[in-house]
Design a protein around this motif. Structure first.
Motif, mmCIF file in Angstrom:
data_model
loop_
_atom_site.group_PDB
_atom_site.id
_atom_site.type_symbol
_atom_site.label_atom_id
_atom_site.label_comp_id
_atom_site.label_asym_id
_atom_site.label_seq_id
_atom_site.Cartn_x
_atom_site.Cartn_y
_atom_site.Cartn_z
ATOM 1 N N GLY A 273 -14.934 71.335 111.226
ATOM 2 C CA GLY A 273 -15.446 72.610 110.720
ATOM 3 C C GLY A 273 -15.402 72.725 109.210
ATOM 4 O O GLY A 273 -15.903 73.697 108.647
ATOM 5 N N GLY A 274 -14.822 71.736 108.544
ATOM 6 C CA GLY A 274 -14.865 71.744 107.091
ATOM 7 C C GLY A 274 -13.712 72.499 106.463
ATOM 8 O O GLY A 274 -13.000 73.257 107.125
ATOM 9 N N ILE A 275 -13.527 72.280 105.178
ATOM 10 C CA ILE A 275 -12.424 72.941 104.470
ATOM 11 C C ILE A 275 -12.912 73.780 103.306
ATOM 12 O O ILE A 275 -12.134 74.449 102.656
ATOM 13 N N VAL B 264 -18.300 63.609 105.041
ATOM 14 C CA VAL B 264 -18.087 64.692 104.083
ATOM 15 C C VAL B 264 -18.828 65.948 104.531
ATOM 16 O O VAL B 264 -18.304 67.056 104.480
ATOM 17 N N ILE B 265 -20.059 65.759 104.998
ATOM 18 C CA ILE B 265 -20.840 66.935 105.397
ATOM 19 C C ILE B 265 -20.216 67.600 106.625
ATOM 20 O O ILE B 265 -20.096 68.826 106.692
ATOM 21 N N ILE B 266 -19.778 66.804 107.589
ATOM 22 C CA ILE B 266 -19.242 67.413 108.814
ATOM 23 C C ILE B 266 -17.825 67.923 108.611
ATOM 24 O O ILE B 266 -17.494 69.031 109.024
ATOM 25 N N PHE B 267 -16.976 67.132 107.939
ATOM 26 C CA PHE B 267 -15.543 67.464 107.922
ATOM 27 C C PHE B 267 -15.062 68.101 106.628
ATOM 28 O O PHE B 267 -13.960 68.614 106.576
ATOM 29 N N ILE B 268 -15.837 68.005 105.565
ATOM 30 C CA ILE B 268 -15.399 68.651 104.328
ATOM 31 C C ILE B 268 -16.185 69.939 104.094
ATOM 32 O O ILE B 268 -15.615 71.020 103.946
ATOM 33 N N PHE B 269 -17.516 69.824 104.086
ATOM 34 C CA PHE B 269 -18.306 71.042 103.900
ATOM 35 C C PHE B 269 -18.331 71.865 105.184
ATOM 36 O O PHE B 269 -18.160 73.083 105.160
ATOM 37 N N GLY B 270 -18.565 71.189 106.304
ATOM 38 C CA GLY B 270 -18.798 71.924 107.546
ATOM 39 C C GLY B 270 -20.288 72.175 107.704
ATOM 40 O O GLY B 270 -20.957 72.653 106.788
ATOM 41 N N VAL B 271 -20.810 71.822 108.882
ATOM 42 C CA VAL B 271 -22.258 71.887 109.089
ATOM 43 C C VAL B 271 -22.766 73.325 108.979
ATOM 44 O O VAL B 271 -23.765 73.610 108.307
ATOM 45 N N ASP B 272 -22.045 74.249 109.597
ATOM 46 C CA ASP B 272 -22.498 75.641 109.583
ATOM 47 C C ASP B 272 -22.512 76.211 108.174
ATOM 48 O O ASP B 272 -23.413 76.929 107.775
#
Lengths: 119, 489, 497
Positions: free
Chosen positions: B198-200, B263-271
């Motif tokens: 979900g990102g951080i 990075v997109i999935i776990f750092i930014f978060g897709v949503d």
């Protein structure tokens, strides 16, 4: 006006400092540079002596029976003795290096040394 | 053994293998190759042995120690990394087999150095796959860059050194110049760099800053070769072909797109990214790269350079699919990492085999070569068809999912790009296939060479079979990756 | 007898007393052995001090038992401790491996003088760090400077002489400026003890002599520390000095001047002079950035390996100054960590250069062509140390770069611009280091240097110790980082006085 003139020791200090500095920067002869450096240092000695001077005071030597005497501050004088030693050693080492430069290059003019060293 | 122990073993094993290679290389080449193959085999077995637990939902984590407050060397296994590790380790076996044929067939010098740095590069790849936070990932990312430099400059002549300089220059400049600031920025803003479902960054950064940070990441990961930081990949083609095949079709470049996806999935978060308009440029940048690289590939006369530009285009497929930011497209991105790996490694193997057997490197020389080297060219054809996306090959599966994701998002730019690039892929691959099988050789002088050494042919046959096999048996991979996107909107 | 309280005094006394003894030792091997043993003892003392400081022990030593503001006080906090570690460590390490390199470069009848001068440099540098007295700092500074002029001029290259003369002139001007500043402060406060000065200067902080003093002291020390653009003496002095001397001085000489600079500007002035932080920032940040950019660019075009690394030192000093001029705890921590880490990286690089020079008798880039085949271990060490200089993760250089960028980013919008410049400078480092590596690995040797073989074992061994230290502190930076952050908090007054 008088107040400014009253600080004449400091004016002399600044003047000697600047003369020495000028010589270091502007002279191409290494010995003259070293002379300038010595003047620069002497100027600082003068400053230290000046700031230890107390008006109407004598040398700080305690004597029996003398009570209400004012003494000059001895500490800067002691410091400057040390600084003079440092200054003398610096000049001596500087001159020694100049001697070796003369041996190695045959000249003590900065321009000629630069030419001899190549780019 | 617990999974945590296995992770540590997997990270250490290729390094131990490297030491073994150095030692055994002094004794005999056969022993050295045996060490390489054994290491690769054991590594693959170890990596794959973790798959069942992961399918059951296990997420082994291990934190070695804290370097600076809040910054750990840590590893965490999740489906995406698992897939990447399984892919790279498995193909290392095949590639080692191929290397033996290629390096001996070519009488290359410094073979021990070659195998040693290869093993180190694989160790770095495993580290990237298992990294639990940005810092660890960056550490292994740089090791990968540096350990591949001696491989790229293997030949050591002037031209090679110049190209290797471009290779190292682009990769180091982007990683130190853009990626490192991006990582430190992330740590400063979010207080952590751990990969979290979900990102951080949600709620900690908004507006154009998001787009800027994304830009630092995307172009900082030079290994993903999004234009204009793609120049290193054609330059890297001066390397021996096994390096191009495993590293520049699989390990290094996939480490790039893997990093961006992660990075997109776990750092930014897709949503978070989906709702942030300033990040939308990524899709266009990737789409542009897909088309532009394909157009450049059309004009190439050198086979390996053509494959390099095709790789650039295919990598941006993955980036573009990720940038669609819809679950099906994310699956498509991950599947495409696998599908393209099988296809492209086959193509490189074939290109290398042609070079070993006949010293041919340019396209016009390939007329009628199918008759002399039927196995090689059959494999090449399968790889090429997979690049185009023709069933029954692996490329079809991934394209299907990416298209489905694009429709899910009503993203017409992506749909258009996929259609145009498919046409372009066909336009540069099909003539080669036609030429190889149906044209007459120039001057009729076609004799004097035959199939490449047996290990090489065996390797490319295996990967070609994998390319087709993946079309039919992709269930487990899809199952694994569904877990990845569970909970995505 | 418990020796622990006397450690600060011993740190200076041991080398300074050995110096005349070394002068009398005639067989040159004895002189080397004595110097090395002394230096190792100094290193052990420094380690004991560091471990004491880390356990919270306070070292305040009254020379001759005169009480503090009147007598000379030696005082050691975590900032002094980390610098002591750098200085004594560099000296010990270099000396162990230095013998054959010195034999090759210094005539044997001059060697006792050379080693005595080395010990004087060591004791002078250590003295600056341990003392708590402003004038005492001047004396030790001149002891170390004069002795280091002798060391630099000792080599066989005649170009060392004009270089050292320039260094002597500029160094003496720097020291004199410092002396003027001390004098002015003494008039205003009546004390030379730094801790006492920090308290008393508060009442007279707005008077012009104090401001003048701050200016003189900062500029004088910046000259000694080779802060851009006052670095002109450094490249030639480092280039033409004997190789091992360069390794020693590059690791610690300018660092100690920076130590005094930071000590004065933060410990003494920072909390008392109004607006000092802004003035310091506005003055120093541009200089630091220029140093990082200009000096790195100069390094690109250098054809001499030592000169290239010397310019790189000027750039790295820029990083250190940059961190300090942010005037935050994070920035100062980064700065002090970088003092430590850069000493490791540059020391290792210059040691590797010494390895090359002893076999090739040259440090020109063209002469090291293809040398990696002959000296693989040396060049491997150079590559790893170079990576640390660039700041690749897993090396010590990365740790300081990480801290520096974090500290800069905390400054907000204009921090991003600073990051940009740091990054460009790092990339320039990649280019000039790689220039060397390509030359050594891929160029064909110009002449048949078939006789060239791997460097002497002991020199190679110490080089590798330095390289491994780079990697060790890249993964376990706890010691430098904890000392540095404690020092930064202390200097910025976040701890009780």
């Amino acid at each position: 006006m008088l107040e400014i003139l009253g600080y004449y020791n400091y004016w002399v200090f600044a003047l000697v400092l600047m003369i020495g500095f000028y010589a270091v920067v502007a002279r191409g002869n290494l010995i003259k540079k070293l002379l300038g450096l010595s003047m620069l240092q002497s100027a600082v000695f003068l400053m230290y002596i000046t700031l230890s001077k107390v008006e109407g005071a004598t040398a700080p030597i305690l004597q029996k029976g003398v009570e209400d005497q004012i003494y000059s501050n001895p500490l800067p004088q002691v410091l400057i003795l040390t600084a003079i030693v440092v200054g003398v050693s610096t000049t001596a080492l500087g001159l020694a290096i100049v001697v070796r430069i003369k041996e190695a290059y045959g000249t003590i003019e900065e321009q000629d040394i630069l030419k001899a060293s190549g780019p | 053994m617990t999974n945590e122990t296995i992770i540590l073993l997997v990270l250490a094993l290729p390094l131990l293998g490297a030491i073994g290679i150095v030692i055994s290389g002094r004794i005999s080449p056969n022993l050295r190759e045996a060490v390489t193959l054994t290491t690769a085999g054991v590594l693959t077995w170890l990596v794959w042995s973790m798959v069942p637990d992961l399918m059951d939902g296990a997420r082994p984590e291990i934190s070695l120690y804290e370097i600076m407050p809040g910054i750990n060397i840590a590893f965490r296994l999740e489906p995406l990394g698992m897939l990447f590790a399984a892919l790279a380790s498995g193909l290392w076996i095949v590639n080692s087999l191929y290397s033996i044929g290629y390096m001996r067939g070519n009488n290359e010098s410094n073979q021990t150095r070659f195998y040693t740095f290869f093993a180190i590069a694989i160790a770095a790849t495993m580290g990237i796959a298992f990294a639990g936070n940005l810092f660890t990932l960056f550490l292994y990312y740089e090791i990968l860059t540096l350990s591949t430099y001696p491989l790229v400059s293997h030949k050591g002549d002037d031209k090679t050194v110049r190209s290797a300089r471009v290779y190292l220059g682009v990769l180091l400049f982007t990683s130190i110049g853009l990626l490192l600031p991006a990582i430190i920025w992330t740590y400063v803003v979010a207080g952590t760099g751990d990969f979290t479902q979900g990102g951080i960054l949600a709620g900690k950064l908004q507006g154009p800053a998001v787009g800027l940070l994304l830009g630092l990441f995307v172009f900082g990961v030079g290994k993903a070769a999004v234009m204009p930081v793609h120049r290193w990949l054609p330059a890297a083609m001066v390397a021996p072909t096994p390096v191009s095949a495993l590293l520049h079709a699989v390990a290094v470049v996939k480490a790039g797109v893997f990093t961006i996806t992660k990075v997109i999935i776990f750092i930014f978060g897709v949503d978070f990214l989906f709702n942030e308009p300033s990040s939308s440029w990524l899709l266009y940048a990737a789409a542009f790269t897909v088309i532009a690289a394909s157009v450049v590939a059309l004009r190439q006369q050198n086979l390996k350079r053509l494959l390099a530009y095709s790789t650039i285009a295919q990598l941006s497929y993955v980036v573009m699919a990720t940038a669609i930011l819809k679950p099906l497209a994310e699956i498509g991105a991950v599947v495409h990492i696998v599908a393209h790996a099988f296809g492209k490694i086959t193509l490189f193997f074939a290109a290398g085999a042609i070079y070993v057997a006949s010293k041919k490197t340019e396209l016009p020389q390939l007329r009628g070569i199918g008759r002399q080297m039927p196995w090689t060219m059959a494999a090449f054809s399968i790889g090429a068809l997979s690049m185009v996306g023709v069933p029954p090959t692996a490329g079809f599966v991934s394209k299907w999912y990416i298209l489905a994701g694009a429709f899910q998002a009503d993203n017409y730019v992506a749909i258009f790009t996929i259609i145009v690039s498919t046409a372009l892929n066909a336009a540069y691959f099909l003539p080669i296939i036609y030429m190889a099988w149906f044209s007459q050789p120039e001057n009729g002088a076609s004799s004097g060479y035959n199939e490449a050494p047996f290990p090489a042919v065996l390797a490319l046959t295996i990967t070609a079979a994998l390319t087709i096999g993946f079309f039919f048996f992709n269930g487990p991979i899809l199952e694994l990756e569904r877990q990845l996107i569970e909970g995505l909107g | 007898m418990n020796i622990t309280p006397h450690l600060p005094a011993l740190q200076v006394v041991v080398p300074i007393l050995s110096a005349p003894i070394v002068l009398l030792l005639r067989p040159k091997g004895m002189a080397w052995a004595m110097t090395t043993v002394t230096s190792l003892m100094a290193f052990c003392i420094a380690i004991a001090i560091v471990s004491g400081v880390q356990q919270g022990q306070v070292f305040n030593y009254l020379m001759g038992s005169w009480s503090a503001p009147y007598g000379i006080e030696l005082s050691i906090d975590s900032f002094s401790a980390i610098i002591l570690l750098v200085v004594t460590g560099a000296s010990a390490l270099v000396l162990i491996g230095a013998r054959r390199s010195i034999d090759a470069q210094i005539e044997s009848h001059r060697q006792p003088f050379f080693y005595a001068a080395w010990l004087l440099v060591l004791s002078g540098l250590a003295g600056i760090v341990v003392t708590g007295d402003a004038f005492n700092i001047f004396v030790f500074m001149e002891i170390s400077s004069l002795a280091s002029y002798v060391l630099i001029a000792g080599g066989p290259d005649r170009r060392a002489l004009p270089a050292v003369f320039k260094y002597l002139i500029m160094g003496t001007i720097g020291a004199t400026f410092y002396l003027i500043g001390i004098g002015l402060i003494y008039i205003m406060t009546g004390t030379l003890n730094l801790a006492d000065m920090e308290v008393r200067i508060h009442e007279v902080a707005d008077q012009s002599p104090v401001l003048l003093a701050a200016g003189f002291i900062t500029i004088g020390l910046a000259l000694k520390a080779a802060v851009f653009p006052l670095h002109l003496w450094l490249p030639n002095a480092y280039t033409y000095a004997p190789h091992v001397v360069t390794a020693f001085l590059a690791a610690c000489a300018t660092k100690v001047a920076l130590y005094v600079l930071i000590r004065f500007d933060f410990f003494v002035f920072q909390q008392n002079l109004s607006g000092h932080d802004l003035q310091f920032s506005y003055f120093m940040i541009p200089l630091a950035l220029l140093a990082a950019l200009v000096a790195s660019s100069m390094a690109l075009f250098e054809r001499n390996l030592k000169c290239l690394l010397a310019y790189s030192s000027v750039a790295q000093i820029g990083y250190i100054v940059l961190g300090a001029s942010l005037v935050t705890v994070a920035g100062l921590t980064a700065s002090i960590v970088h003092i430590f880490n850069h000493a490791l990286a540059k020391g290792a690089l210059f040691l590797a250069v010494a390895c090359l020079a002893i076999r090739l008798s040259s440090t020109q880039l063209t002469d090291i062509a293809g040398v990696a085949r002959r000296m693989p271990w040396t060049m491997a060490a150079f590559v790893l140390a170079g990576l640390s200089l660039i700041g690749v993760p897993g090396t010590a250089g990365f740790i300081s770069k990480w801290y520096l960028i974090t500290a800069v980013l905390a400054k907000g919008a204009w921090g991003i611009a600073l990051v940009f410049i740091i990054v460009i400078s790092s990339l320039l480092a990649v280019v000039y280091i790689w220039k060397v590596i390509e030359q050594a690995y891929f160029r064909e040797p110009q002449q048949a240097n078939g006789a060239v073989r791997e460097a002497p074992l002991e020199l190679l061994a110490v080089t590798w110790v330095a390289v491994l230290a780079n990697i060790y502190f890249g993964f376990y930076p706890a010691i430098p980082v904890s000392l540095s952050s404690a020092a930064a908090e202390l200097l910025l007054g976040q701890m009780p006085q």
